[in-house]
Write an enzyme that holds these catalytic residues in place. Structure first.
Site: not given
Length: 391
Positions: A183-186
């Site tokens: 869940d990569i949001e950066i």
């Protein structure tokens, strides 16, 4: 008499395990994934595992990566860990960055029961909506994957002999998760090269395991997702939990607002919802066979992105027969449990199973498949006719 009683108890237990609880089926369209670990005042994991309406539980998060920690990643499962000084000391020079929780007794006790008794898939989720993590460089990505596999995958004597962490093991039980969720949001500084190397290395590790592991991802609904698009394209993911919230222009809410009177087989009004765009994007990538889940928030306090049971029922009906439709993902367990309209994950699961059962949606096979089936049925009738004539 005692032997008969014992046999009855065994049969009852087998029946309970076989039919009393949902189990994940990778080919099913009725799977429900429920994120857990960040709910305010959340109930323990076991409570949600006991629900027959839940199949997959991503638990989160590993929210600090080794480059930001003290050589080890950091974990946060809300009220389920003691925190404070109850952390594993990392190999780096700054103990203040030690964040890998070492005492989460209820979580440690619950995971094996969730898996072995209730048939749930427990997926360890990485990243999340904080700015506390970052990964760059293929070498760092592979090293991180090796750590996750050693700490949360199958236990090995070599790993234990080196004195390295096994956060979910107890004194008498070895615990391994069922997969890993990105869940990569950066944004990454290397065009996702570190993540690609990390996920590829995990895939290599999966081939050595005695059970099937799952690799999942939770991108935003915009296509191509800026933080995960290259990763999903280049590494095989099994499930994509698209977050159809947070981003108004491609949200599930947009679809519902535009299609208030949608009927099965009808024409959808333009709305920006990106399920079909995601399907097109995945085609030809390493994740071409991934199942797509429609991700929605679990309660009305989600900034206008929440869908009522009636609304999500219309949306599911519109996409249920898509070849790659796998189910629904809900963020997150506590809000869905406390939904003032009723337990949301149960309502959504009932919608899914209602569409799949007798009297549900009759999905048509693709033309090529249906044509082949019709030809087979014709040939079978001819053969039967010849056989009957010979008799």
């Amino acid at each position: 008499m005692s032997s008969l009683r014992f046999l009855f108890d065994i049969l009852f237990l087998l029946n309970f395990l076989s039919f009393g609880h949902a189990t994940y089926d990778s080919n099913s369209k009725t799977n429900l994934a429920l994120y857990w670990g960040q709910g305010g005042g959340q109930q323990r994991l076991l409570h949600f595992c006991e629900q027959s309406t839940v199949d997959i539980i991503p638990i989160g998060f590993i929210h600090i990566f080794p480059q930001q920690g003290n050589g080890f990643p950091g974990s946060n499962f809300g009220n389920q860990c003691w925190g404070g000084t109850f952390v594993y000391p990392g190999p780096g020079p700054d103990p203040s960055k030690d964040q890998l929780q070492s005492s989460c007794p209820q979580l440690v006790a619950d995971i094996p029961v969730c898996q072995n008794v209730h048939g749930k898939k427990i997926i360890l989720s990485l990243g999340g909506g904080t700015n506390t993590y970052q990964l760059s460089g293929a070498a760092n990505g592979e090293a991180f994957a090796d750590f996750l596999w050693g700490a949360f995958g199958p236990r090995t004597s070599e790993w234990v002999a080196r004195g390295l962490p096994r956060p979910f093991d107890s004194v008498d039980t070895t615990v391994e998760v069922d997969g890993f969720d990105f869940d990569i949001e950066i944004p990454s500084p290397d065009n996702q090269a570190g993540y690609i190397a990390m996920a590829s290395r995990l895939r290599q590790h999966f081939t050595t395991a005695s059970k099937t592991y799952i690799l999942t991802g939770a991108p935003q609904c915009v296509v191509i997702d800026a933080n995960m698009g290259a990763l999903i394209s280049q590494v095989q993911f099994d499930i994509i939990f698209v977050q159809y919230y947070n981003t108004p222009q491609c949200s599930a809410r947009n679809w519902v607002n535009a299609n208030t009177n949608f009927t099965m087989g009808g024409v959808e009004k333009a709305n920006g919802f990106t399920y079909n765009t995601w399907s097109t994007f995945l085609s030809g990538t390493a994740s071409a066979n991934a199942k797509l889940y429609i991700g929605v928030p679990g309660a009305p306090d989600a900034g206008g992105f929440y869908l009522s049971p009636d609304e999500i029922s219309r949306l599911i009906k519109a996409y249920f027969c898509k070849d790659n439709f796998g189910g629904v993902m809900i963020w997150e367990a506590t809000s869905a449990e406390n939904n003032p309209q009723g337990v949301y994950y149960s309502a959504v699961k009932n919608i899914l199973t209602g569409f799949s059962g007798d009297g549900g949606i009759q999905c048509q096979a693709p033309r090529g498949i249906e044509a082949g089936a019709q030809r087979f049925r014709r040939e079978r009738r001819v053969l039967r006719s010849i056989h009957h004539h010979r008799l």
